[in-house]
Design an enzyme around this catalytic site. Structure first.
Site, PDB file in Angstrom:
ATOM      1  N   ASP A  34      -0.127  -0.938  -2.827  1.00 28.61           N
ATOM      2  CA  ASP A  34      -0.103  -1.249  -1.401  1.00 28.61           C
ATOM      3  C   ASP A  34      -1.468  -0.950  -0.835  1.00 28.61           C
ATOM      4  O   ASP A  34      -2.187  -0.087  -1.364  1.00 28.61           O
ATOM      5  CB  ASP A  34       0.934  -0.382  -0.666  1.00 28.61           C
ATOM      6  CG  ASP A  34       0.404   1.022  -0.417  1.00 28.61           C
ATOM      7  OD1 ASP A  34      -0.144   1.248   0.680  1.00 28.61           O
ATOM      8  OD2 ASP A  34       0.506   1.883  -1.318  1.00 28.61           O
ATOM      9  N   ASP A  88       7.281   5.138   2.655  1.00 26.60           N
ATOM     10  CA  ASP A  88       6.626   6.301   2.078  1.00 26.60           C
ATOM     11  C   ASP A  88       7.301   7.545   2.658  1.00 26.60           C
ATOM     12  O   ASP A  88       8.184   7.437   3.511  1.00 26.60           O
ATOM     13  CB  ASP A  88       5.110   6.273   2.318  1.00 26.60           C
ATOM     14  CG  ASP A  88       4.746   6.410   3.778  1.00 26.60           C
ATOM     15  OD1 ASP A  88       5.656   6.562   4.615  1.00 26.60           O
ATOM     16  OD2 ASP A  88       3.542   6.366   4.093  1.00 26.60           O
ATOM     17  N   SER A  89       6.897   8.711   2.205  1.00 31.41           N
ATOM     18  CA  SER A  89       7.640   9.913   2.581  1.00 31.41           C
ATOM     19  C   SER A  89       7.067  10.604   3.805  1.00 31.41           C
ATOM     20  O   SER A  89       7.705  11.450   4.407  1.00 31.41           O
ATOM     21  CB  SER A  89       7.603  10.902   1.416  1.00 31.41           C
ATOM     22  OG  SER A  89       6.254  11.272   1.185  1.00 31.41           O
ATOM     23  N   GLY A  90       5.837  10.256   4.165  1.00 28.03           N
ATOM     24  CA  GLY A  90       5.156  10.957   5.257  1.00 28.03           C
ATOM     25  C   GLY A  90       4.207  12.024   4.749  1.00 28.03           C
ATOM     26  O   GLY A  90       3.435  12.585   5.514  1.00 28.03           O
ATOM     27  N   GLY A  91       4.263  12.319   3.443  1.00 27.41           N
ATOM     28  CA  GLY A  91       3.412  13.372   2.880  1.00 27.41           C
ATOM     29  C   GLY A  91       1.936  13.061   3.043  1.00 27.41           C
ATOM     30  O   GLY A  91       1.147  13.929   3.412  1.00 27.41           O
ATOM     31  N   PHE A  92       1.584  11.808   2.811  1.00 23.56           N
ATOM     32  CA  PHE A  92       0.171  11.455   2.893  1.00 23.56           C
ATOM     33  C   PHE A  92      -0.337  11.532   4.336  1.00 23.56           C
ATOM     34  O   PHE A  92      -1.442  11.994   4.588  1.00 23.56           O
ATOM     35  CB  PHE A  92      -0.079  10.066   2.312  1.00 23.56           C
ATOM     36  CG  PHE A  92      -1.529   9.685   2.355  1.00 23.56           C
ATOM     37  CD1 PHE A  92      -2.444  10.274   1.488  1.00 23.56           C
ATOM     38  CD2 PHE A  92      -1.995   8.774   3.297  1.00 23.56           C
ATOM     39  CE1 PHE A  92      -3.789   9.950   1.544  1.00 23.56           C
ATOM     40  CE2 PHE A  92      -3.347   8.453   3.364  1.00 23.56           C
ATOM     41  CZ  PHE A  92      -4.241   9.039   2.484  1.00 23.56           C
ATOM     42  N   HIS A 150      -4.696 -15.534   5.156  1.00 16.50           N
ATOM     43  CA  HIS A 150      -5.384 -15.918   3.920  1.00 16.50           C
ATOM     44  C   HIS A 150      -5.517 -14.727   2.967  1.00 16.50           C
ATOM     45  O   HIS A 150      -5.253 -14.859   1.761  1.00 16.50           O
ATOM     46  CB  HIS A 150      -6.765 -16.501   4.207  1.00 16.50           C
ATOM     47  CG  HIS A 150      -7.616 -16.589   2.974  1.00 16.50           C
ATOM     48  ND1 HIS A 150      -7.498 -17.610   2.054  1.00 16.50           N
ATOM     49  CD2 HIS A 150      -8.516 -15.707   2.464  1.00 16.50           C
ATOM     50  CE1 HIS A 150      -8.319 -17.367   1.035  1.00 16.50           C
ATOM     51  NE2 HIS A 150      -8.945 -16.238   1.256  1.00 16.50           N
ATOM     52  N   CYS A 208      -3.377 -21.736   1.128  1.00 15.33           N
ATOM     53  CA  CYS A 208      -2.656 -21.020   2.187  1.00 15.33           C
ATOM     54  C   CYS A 208      -2.727 -21.825   3.483  1.00 15.33           C
ATOM     55  O   CYS A 208      -3.548 -22.728   3.609  1.00 15.33           O
ATOM     56  CB  CYS A 208      -3.241 -19.619   2.367  1.00 15.33           C
ATOM     57  SG  CYS A 208      -4.688 -19.554   3.431  1.00 15.33           S
ATOM     58  N   CYS A 264      -7.862 -22.275  -2.438  1.00 19.46           N
ATOM     59  CA  CYS A 264      -6.670 -21.682  -1.843  1.00 19.46           C
ATOM     60  C   CYS A 264      -5.862 -22.731  -1.085  1.00 19.46           C
ATOM     61  O   CYS A 264      -6.423 -23.608  -0.441  1.00 19.46           O
ATOM     62  CB  CYS A 264      -7.097 -20.571  -0.885  1.00 19.46           C
ATOM     63  SG  CYS A 264      -5.707 -19.721  -0.107  1.00 19.46           S
ATOM     64  N   GLN A 301       1.524  14.501  -8.940  1.00 20.18           N
ATOM     65  CA  GLN A 301       0.290  15.083  -8.402  1.00 20.18           C
ATOM     66  C   GLN A 301      -0.471  15.759  -9.539  1.00 20.18           C
ATOM     67  O   GLN A 301      -0.170  15.536 -10.700  1.00 20.18           O
ATOM     68  CB  GLN A 301       0.628  16.085  -7.288  1.00 20.18           C
ATOM     69  CG  GLN A 301       1.206  15.445  -6.030  1.00 20.18           C
ATOM     70  CD  GLN A 301       0.158  14.694  -5.214  1.00 20.18           C
ATOM     71  OE1 GLN A 301      -1.048  14.794  -5.464  1.00 20.18           O
ATOM     72  NE2 GLN A 301       0.612  13.920  -4.238  1.00 20.18           N
ATOM     73  N   CYS A 337      -6.273 -22.046   4.945  1.00 19.51           N
ATOM     74  CA  CYS A 337      -7.214 -22.899   4.210  1.00 19.51           C
ATOM     75  C   CYS A 337      -6.825 -24.374   4.289  1.00 19.51           C
ATOM     76  O   CYS A 337      -7.679 -25.251   4.227  1.00 19.51           O
ATOM     77  CB  CYS A 337      -7.311 -22.447   2.756  1.00 19.51           C
ATOM     78  SG  CYS A 337      -8.122 -20.847   2.599  1.00 19.51           S
ATOM     79  N   GLY A 397      -2.169  11.401  -4.960  1.00 23.49           N
ATOM     80  CA  GLY A 397      -3.342  12.264  -4.947  1.00 23.49           C
ATOM     81  C   GLY A 397      -4.597  11.611  -5.487  1.00 23.49           C
ATOM     82  O   GLY A 397      -5.545  12.292  -5.838  1.00 23.49           O
TER      83      GLY A 397
HETATM   84 ZN    ZN Z   1      -6.476 -19.345   2.051  1.00 18.91          ZN
END
Ligand code: ZN
Length: 695
Positions: free
Chosen positions: A269, A96-100, A338, A309, A307, A192, A312, A219
């Protein structure tokens, strides 16, 4: 049209929805959308190995330029050849740019056309984050996708502020592109415009003119409602070029993501999968589970039946519950694994459904359950929402303005332990004054097997504060060294006050103990930890039931409601019965009252009477001793009532307890005046009745 560095290819569009599936290529791998990017703020996805992320299907990780600029600093990336080698991650990275961060972590920031000036939260140094610095840092990090620095504002900002923000953002976007130069790294711009459609349209149009490889909707998720966000997300997404990826920053829950895909977004994200894992929470095909809940204590099944994973496949809910309860790092790690898997699995299902032309069906199906909490073990919301009744029988929970809770008798208005928190008062008045700790402790010469038990009569169990104060004291002493057995015998004719307090044991934390529960269900409790410690309840009116006590008392905690409601318990004859029940032993009685009539009744009954320490609004309380206790060399020193008191009594209007017949007044008077407590006092000789007494 600017050619994209990402070779973006639109694979399919959903019917009846704006959802789409695409493929693009970064410097490291082929990326399939819609996709979720785990967040690795400090060049690590918290508690997860890069290998785990790869196995779960992570295609791009997001890292934060702001944090990495401050530490380790761009120079580390320049010298080590960039973030991929640094953190051993071979797939894509988006910075990311750092703006947030500048927007959300204001450390003395100030904004200008040049950029944002802020102070490092690490060492206080002043740092300029300009579009050029941001891009240089992102180049050093070596991400696959860079973000242009934007001017982030609250989504609820007014139109003038929002307009100013998009204009700065557009100028910074141009500077960012220039700073990128011929770097092969891709770059996204951030649209924005707060909640103003015209500004969003303008921002999208202007940025689309520039040579960006993708666009983020910025934004949002900064103060607006869910429906405002969804509406603005859909509106903005359809303004963006068809042939570039669309990224909704910082969103969100699985349901938020599903909704945004439906509205035409490709990339997401969020820190949620690992952050929730740290708090012991997981998304599953059976709903949202909070692993701290006791319902999982014995749950031998896998975390999520649907699941596969690594978590699990291998671990039970019971084990994950245990790890969560104990705050073990492994719990965080396994639940995070998980959750990340769950997000990626959802994105794969979404993509497959778009490709197969059945996204809308999936959307409806997922939408119906993604907001659910554990469907198999529902949290009974009714119970949680409706406050438990604060009344039971003749009692109600009373909250003092100081914050503690007590029990109030509704009919009399009397509050048990009205001025001090129940346990505090019980400890001060009954446990400390009776030297209970010393009494239960055994000296080196005494053997626990042959030691005499200490018997406490707890007259007026109430909400069990006095009994629990004694039990707590015993348990503390037992940890420190050998102790004699202790039997607590509680007398109570109305258990509602304890039942009520027990129901509200959040307000009465001392009741969170196995004792009160056993007393309420069985009328008796035997400590498992300390074989010598037991507690029984004798229900009914004390005067009728005291004969049922199997042992005479060593200590009596006399804590009944006052004469207003329990008049018969404060009479001469009542105390006479108690005195006789002590069977000539050394016993001490403690009570909160200091009324002259009550003290006179105790004296007439045969007790020696001393002043007790103050409690709540009462300047003093009362201690009564049997003659054996008074004469015992081992007894603690008490401040005995002296002739001053006798003089006061002599003048008192309430000289005789109400139930003492007029004909018996002179006998009662004799009992007091002739009491051994005063007889030995030289002062007594000077009192007017001394003459009469000596006749
Ligand atoms: Zn799982």
């Amino acid at each position: 049209m600017h050619p994209s560095r990402l070779n973006f290819h639109l694979d399919a569009r959903a019917t009846g929805s704006r959802a789409r599936a695409a493929t693009f290529h970064t410097l490291h791998n082929e990326v399939r959308t819609p996709l979720f990017m785990p967040v690795g703020t400090q060049a690590t996805v918290k508690a997860q190995l890069p290998q785990t992320l790869e196995d779960a299907g992570s295609q791009i990780l997001l890292v934060n330029t702001y944090h990495l600029l401050l530490r380790p600093g761009p120079e580390v990336f320049r010298r080590t050849g960039g973030i991929h080698g640094f953190m051993s991650w071979n797939r894509s990275v988006l910075t990311d740019s750092g703006g947030f961060q500048i927007f959300s972590l204001p450390h003395s920031r100030s904004m200008s056309e040049e950029g944002a000036i802020f102070q490092s939260y690490l060492d206080g140094r002043t740092i300029l984050l300009s579009p050029e610095v941001s891009v240089e840092t992102q180049k050093a990090i070596g991400s696959d996708i860079m973000m242009a620095l934007d001017h982030c504002i609250a989504s609820t900002a007014d139109e003038a502020t929002a307009r100013e923000a998009i204009e700065i953002t557009h100028r910074w976007a141009a500077r960012s592109l220039a700073a990128r130069g011929d770097s092969p790294q891709s770059m996204f711009a951030i649209v924005q415009g707060a909640l103003f459609p015209e500004l969003r349209r303008e921002s999208a149009a202007q940025l689309s003119e520039m040579a960006f490889d993708g666009f983020a909707i910025g934004g949002l998720a900064v103060g607006e409602s869910k429906s405002e966000r969804e509406e603005m997300c859909e509106f903005t997404a359809q303004l963006l070029p068809e042939d570039k990826p669309r990224y909704l920053m910082g969103v969100g829950t699985p349901l938020d993501i599903l909704e945004a895909v439906h509205r035409g977004v490709d990339m997401f994200d969020c820190i949620m999968p690992t952050q929730l894992a740290q708090r012991g929470a997981v998304f599953t095909s059976r709903g949202f589970l909070q692993m701290r809940r006791g319902v999982y204590k014995y749950a031998d099944e896998k975390l999520d039946p649907a699941c596969d994973c690594p978590t699990c496949r291998r671990y039970s809910r019971a084990y994950l519950h245990h790890l969560t309860k104990t705050g073990e790092t492994l719990g965080w790690q396994l639940l995070g694994k998980h959750n990340i898997h769950f997000y990626h699995q959802l994105m794969r299902e979404i993509r497959d459904s778009i490709l197969a032309g059945r996204f809308l069906d999936l959307y409806q199906e997922k939408r119906a359950f993604l907001h659910e909490s554990d469907m198999d073990n529902p949290i009974r919301e009714q119970r949680a929402k409706r406050p438990k009744s604060t009344k039971l029988g003749d009692y109600e929970v009373h909250k003092a303005w100081e914050g503690f809770a007590s029990i109030r008798q509704i009919s009399s208005g009397e509050i048990m332990h009205s001025r001090t928190a129940p346990m505090e008062e019980a400890t001060r008045l009954y446990v400390e004054q009776s030297n209970l700790g010393d009494r239960v402790r055994l000296s080196a010469s005494e053997a626990p097997e042959t030691a005499e038990p200490l018997v406490i009569w707890d007259v007026g169990l109430g909400a069990a504060a006095n009994a629990m104060a004694a039990i707590n004291c015993y348990e503390e002493q037992a940890v420190l060294g050998p102790v004699r057995p202790m039997h607590v015998i509680s007398f109570e004719n109305d258990l509602d006050s304890l039942r009520l307090a027990f129901r509200h044991n959040r307000d009465f934390p001392y009741l969170r103990h196995s004792g009160p529960a056993a007393i309420l269900t069985d009328g008796r409790w035997q400590s498992r930890q300390h074989p010598g410690l037991s507690w029984v309840l004798i229900p009914g009116n004390f005067l009728n039931t005291m004969a049922q006590a199997t042992n005479p008392p060593d200590l009596i905690f006399y804590d009944m409601f006052s004469t207003k409601t329990s008049g018969d318990l404060w009479t001469f004859s009542a105390f006479r019965q108690v005195f006789e029940a002590c069977a000539g032993r050394a016993a001490e009685l403690f009570t909160y009252t200091c009324s002259t009539a009550n003290r006179a009744a105790l004296l007439a009954a045969g007790f020696f009477v001393a002043r007790g320490r103050n409690a709540g609004e009462k300047l003093e309380t009362t201690i009564a001793l049997t003659p054996a206790a008074f004469h015992s060399p081992l007894a603690p020193r008490r401040e005995m009532l002296s002739n001053d008191w006798l003089e006061k009594w002599n003048r008192s209007a309430a000289k005789f307890p109400a139930e003492v017949e007029a004909l018996e007044h002179s006998h009662f008077e004799d009992l007091i005046r002739g009491h051994e407590q005063f007889r030995n006092s030289a002062e007594a000789e000077r009192l007017p009745f001394a003459t009469k007494n000596s006749e």
